[in-house]
Design a protein around this motif. Sequence first.
Motif, mmCIF file in Angstrom:
data_model
loop_
_atom_site.group_PDB
_atom_site.id
_atom_site.type_symbol
_atom_site.label_atom_id
_atom_site.label_comp_id
_atom_site.label_asym_id
_atom_site.label_seq_id
_atom_site.Cartn_x
_atom_site.Cartn_y
_atom_site.Cartn_z
ATOM 1 N N LEU A 1 0.823 -1.207 0.000
ATOM 2 C CA LEU A 1 0.000 0.000 0.000
ATOM 3 C C LEU A 1 0.859 1.260 0.000
ATOM 4 C CD1 LEU A 1 -2.755 -1.143 2.514
ATOM 5 C CD2 LEU A 1 -3.057 -0.726 0.056
ATOM 6 N N SER A 2 1.986 1.201 0.689
ATOM 7 C CA SER A 2 2.882 2.364 0.679
ATOM 8 C C SER A 2 3.532 2.537 -0.684
ATOM 9 C CB SER A 2 3.951 2.200 1.769
ATOM 10 O OG SER A 2 3.366 2.244 3.065
ATOM 11 N N ILE A 3 3.883 1.433 -1.350
ATOM 12 C CA ILE A 3 4.458 1.523 -2.688
ATOM 13 C C ILE A 3 3.455 2.141 -3.662
ATOM 14 C CG2 ILE A 3 5.246 0.140 -4.650
ATOM 15 C CD1 ILE A 3 6.513 -1.781 -2.664
ATOM 16 N N LEU A 4 2.184 1.783 -3.513
ATOM 17 C CA LEU A 4 1.149 2.334 -4.382
ATOM 18 C C LEU A 4 0.798 3.775 -4.028
ATOM 19 C CD1 LEU A 4 -1.239 -0.764 -4.606
ATOM 20 C CD2 LEU A 4 0.240 0.139 -6.414
ATOM 21 N N GLY A 5 1.302 4.264 -2.904
ATOM 22 C CA GLY A 5 1.028 5.640 -2.509
ATOM 23 C C GLY A 5 -0.262 5.813 -1.734
ATOM 24 N N ASP A 6 -0.898 4.715 -1.344
ATOM 25 C CA ASP A 6 -2.153 4.810 -0.603
ATOM 26 C C ASP A 6 -1.945 4.998 0.900
ATOM 27 O OD1 ASP A 6 -3.516 4.459 -2.965
ATOM 28 O OD2 ASP A 6 -3.750 2.289 -2.704
ATOM 29 N N LEU A 7 -0.810 4.549 1.403
ATOM 30 C CA LEU A 7 -0.554 4.586 2.843
ATOM 31 C C LEU A 7 0.785 5.266 3.098
ATOM 32 C CD1 LEU A 7 -1.652 3.545 5.616
ATOM 33 C CD2 LEU A 7 -0.161 1.553 5.304
ATOM 34 N N PRO A 8 0.838 6.264 4.000
ATOM 35 C CA PRO A 8 2.107 6.939 4.300
ATOM 36 C C PRO A 8 3.167 5.949 4.793
ATOM 37 C CG PRO A 8 0.261 8.177 5.204
ATOM 38 C CD PRO A 8 -0.298 6.866 4.734
ATOM 39 N N TRP A 9 4.396 6.173 4.375
ATOM 40 C CA TRP A 9 5.477 5.266 4.761
ATOM 41 C C TRP A 9 5.742 5.280 6.256
ATOM 42 C CZ3 TRP A 9 7.634 1.289 2.467
ATOM 43 C CH2 TRP A 9 7.589 1.185 1.069
ATOM 44 N N TRP A 10 5.497 6.414 6.915
ATOM 45 C CA TRP A 10 5.801 6.451 8.347
ATOM 46 C C TRP A 10 4.894 5.501 9.125
ATOM 47 C CZ3 TRP A 10 2.346 7.706 12.166
ATOM 48 C CH2 TRP A 10 1.181 8.398 11.797
ATOM 49 N N ILE A 11 3.662 5.309 8.677
ATOM 50 C CA ILE A 11 2.772 4.349 9.343
ATOM 51 C C ILE A 11 3.304 2.934 9.173
ATOM 52 C CG2 ILE A 11 0.469 3.334 9.299
ATOM 53 C CD1 ILE A 11 -0.653 6.041 8.561
ATOM 54 N N THR A 12 3.719 2.624 7.959
ATOM 55 C CA THR A 12 4.301 1.296 7.710
ATOM 56 C C THR A 12 5.554 1.086 8.547
ATOM 57 O OG1 THR A 12 3.438 1.261 5.446
ATOM 58 C CG2 THR A 12 5.292 -0.187 5.934
ATOM 59 N N GLY A 13 6.384 2.112 8.636
ATOM 60 C CA GLY A 13 7.614 1.992 9.412
ATOM 61 C C GLY A 13 7.358 1.775 10.886
ATOM 62 N N VAL A 14 6.393 2.524 11.464
ATOM 63 C CA VAL A 14 6.094 2.376 12.892
ATOM 64 C C VAL A 14 5.582 0.971 13.206
ATOM 65 C CG1 VAL A 14 4.532 3.122 14.726
ATOM 66 C CG2 VAL A 14 5.689 4.826 13.317
ATOM 67 N N ILE A 15 4.657 0.493 12.390
ATOM 68 C CA ILE A 15 4.067 -0.823 12.661
ATOM 69 C C ILE A 15 5.098 -1.933 12.491
ATOM 70 C CG2 ILE A 15 2.354 -2.496 11.888
ATOM 71 C CD1 ILE A 15 0.506 -0.181 11.213
ATOM 72 N N LEU A 16 5.860 -1.888 11.407
ATOM 73 C CA LEU A 16 6.843 -2.950 11.168
ATOM 74 C C LEU A 16 7.975 -2.903 12.194
ATOM 75 C CD1 LEU A 16 7.121 -3.037 7.275
ATOM 76 C CD2 LEU A 16 5.725 -4.447 8.800
ATOM 77 N N ALA A 17 8.391 -1.712 12.608
ATOM 78 C CA ALA A 17 9.440 -1.602 13.626
ATOM 79 C C ALA A 17 8.972 -2.202 14.945
ATOM 80 C CB ALA A 17 9.833 -0.142 13.812
#
Length: 308
Positions: free
Chosen positions: A115-131
Amino acid sequence: MTGVPASAAGGSGAKPVRGGKLGAAAVNQASLWNIANILTMVRLLLVPGFVLLLFHNGGYDPAWRSFAWAAFAIAMITDLFDGHLARTYNLVTDFGKIADPIADKAIMGAALISLSILGDLPWWITGVILARELGITLMRFWVIRHAVIPASRGGKLKTLAQGTAAGMYVLMLTGPLATLRFWVMMVAVVLTVVTGLDYVRQAVVLRRRSLAAERAAVGRTAEALQEAAGSPGAGVVSGPGVAGAAGAAGAVADGAGGSGPAVGVAGGANGSGSAVAGGPAGSGSVVGGDAVPVEPVVGARDGAEAER
């Protein structure tokens, strides 16, 4: 992502006991191929399928996004069922312990990154959750020797919020629903951070308690050994006229009711002392001296006189 690995052990021909649960013997004899592990493997296989469906036709085709959402929903549902089956029927295997958390993080990580690659979800949200997920996984290995932290209610809510929000982002929603999915994702992020910090706190506390208990156990063992070493008869005492417990060479005594004389010979561990006791029942004398030669003694039964 419930925090309780799904594992398997059924299919060996063992019959369930009353209540539908397998006994411990059945668990030990179970096969790897059972419903809990199969669901886990299905969830692993759905990960690449979900990614392919999501990116098909450029990643912005509503129909293919709907198919991707269906694959994602099935994966999240199997997570609920395999964990429930594993806990209810005691389906525990090493494969399940490893594969279940990997499948959980794989499907969620694939969804967030895509979703972040497609531009639908901000990368910082992905980073926080995965971290957070990666950090907690490493934390589990840090404390696994000391204790196991069970899944909390907050952790389950976090998983539900993450799955709901990611699923809403997979669908191409517009209008109020698009606004709603953002706030659902914010709730998921907050729960992710809060439960992660709580997990760290519990891990630190449990590890400290475990280490303190280990130190206390070592201290009690050392005290017990010191008390045993200092108690009477625990050591070997040698010297003139003293018979050490550990250095007793032998004793021959009259056992016919105590009517005859009792004669005993005891030698020290280094041979420097000896003691000879004899006399009627309850009485005796001790003769001590350095290197007193003592010849073999033969005990005569029924009050007969001992010969030397």
